[in-house]
Design an enzyme around this catalytic site. Sequence first.
Site, PDB file in Angstrom:
ATOM      1  N   LYS A 152       1.817   4.655  -1.082  1.00  0.00           N
ATOM      2  CA  LYS A 152       1.173   5.817  -1.728  1.00  0.00           C
ATOM      3  C   LYS A 152       1.479   7.048  -0.872  1.00  0.00           C
ATOM      4  O   LYS A 152       1.862   6.909   0.303  1.00  0.00           O
ATOM      5  CB  LYS A 152      -0.332   5.598  -1.877  1.00  0.00           C
ATOM      6  N   ASP A 172       0.825  -1.211   0.000  1.00  0.00           N
ATOM      7  CA  ASP A 172       0.000   0.000   0.000  1.00  0.00           C
ATOM      8  C   ASP A 172       0.862   1.264   0.000  1.00  0.00           C
ATOM      9  O   ASP A 172       0.599   2.204   0.747  1.00  0.00           O
ATOM     10  CB  ASP A 172      -0.940  -0.024   1.213  1.00  0.00           C
ATOM     11  N   ASN A 210       0.545   7.497   2.862  1.00  0.00           N
ATOM     12  CA  ASN A 210       1.155   6.636   3.877  1.00  0.00           C
ATOM     13  C   ASN A 210       2.602   7.002   4.166  1.00  0.00           C
ATOM     14  O   ASN A 210       3.329   6.224   4.769  1.00  0.00           O
ATOM     15  CB  ASN A 210       1.086   5.170   3.435  1.00  0.00           C
ATOM     16  N   THR A 235      -5.521   0.780  -2.452  1.00  0.00           N
ATOM     17  CA  THR A 235      -6.329   1.728  -3.212  1.00  0.00           C
ATOM     18  C   THR A 235      -6.102   1.448  -4.691  1.00  0.00           C
ATOM     19  O   THR A 235      -4.973   1.223  -5.103  1.00  0.00           O
ATOM     20  CB  THR A 235      -5.868   3.173  -2.894  1.00  0.00           C
ATOM     21  N   ASP A 246       2.537   3.525   7.336  1.00  0.00           N
ATOM     22  CA  ASP A 246       1.318   2.756   7.510  1.00  0.00           C
ATOM     23  C   ASP A 246       1.536   1.334   7.015  1.00  0.00           C
ATOM     24  O   ASP A 246       1.762   1.121   5.828  1.00  0.00           O
ATOM     25  CB  ASP A 246       0.197   3.439   6.716  1.00  0.00           C
TER      26      ASP A 246
END
Length: 293
Positions: free
Chosen positions: A155, A153, A158, A188, A171
């Site tokens: 991005k 994840d 984070n 996402t 994160d």
Amino acid sequence: MAIASDTQPQEKASTEVSGEEKKRWTLNDFDIGKPLGRGKFGHVYLAREKRSNHIVALKVLFKSQLQQSQVEHQLRREVEIQSHLRHPNILRLYGYFYDQKRVYLILEYAAKGELYKELQKCKYFSERRAATYVASLARALIYCHGKHVIHRDIKPENLLIGAQGELKIADFGWSVHTFNRRQTMCGTLDYLPPEMVESVEHDASVDIWSLGVLCYEFLYGVPPFEAKEHSDTYRRIVQVDLKFPPKPIVSSAAKDLISQMLVKDSAERLPLHKLLDHPWIVQNADPSGIFRG
Ligand code: AMP
């Protein structure tokens, strides 16, 4: 540093003070300062551990909200993984504790806040800044993959920035500790690689794809497969519909690197250690990993 800990999520708030007895933290151990931000499940405050004066970020999560959204399992996994990682570009999780209503995470304080906000402010980053961040992330991901942790994840939302301007992955909510190839849907859509959009098996090379998407967004200010409709983003990812707009002007070396990361066949993506030797990284990234503005 006084707060050096290994958390064991099965136990109640176990945290070790370096070389001393096991410490069970409570709210009384901290002076609470200004709010740093608000997340989906609670609030984050600046805090000082009273005995050591060490400054931390205290994330306060409401159990009721965690239960309602059925993310307790995810949080447990996040705590378990993040508390065992030690890397200058990964936000430390020093420990955790809880009371009847709340769970508290004791986190490293990232003084310069969210990368996402910086990107919004600047619209897009210079090649020097983008390359410095991409190289830092590649080093952090090489470290994670070496410990069989896939982040899944990556991005801008984070990522945080430390006091020196160094990037911190913050994160680990979607990360997994794995020896096998995974087949679950998470993350996402914009940052997902074809094999995750199509729910086929995936491995650590999903993070190479996301890093390619991030590199593009750093340089152009928007992710490469953005579209109004979810179904169009989906189609563009699966077809690897990669276009480089004429503005802002981006070097062909940067485009070459992105094209080598955003490859449909996951086995053909540029391995992270080779990314660090790519001419665009070598020529642009600050070796200290710190962007000085
Ligand atoms: P989160 O719940 O993780 O989304 O955090 C909410 C907001 O608090 C973030 O968007 C940041 O602005 C801020 N924040 C979270 N963790 C930290 C940290 N370790 N250091 C500084 N600010 C933080």
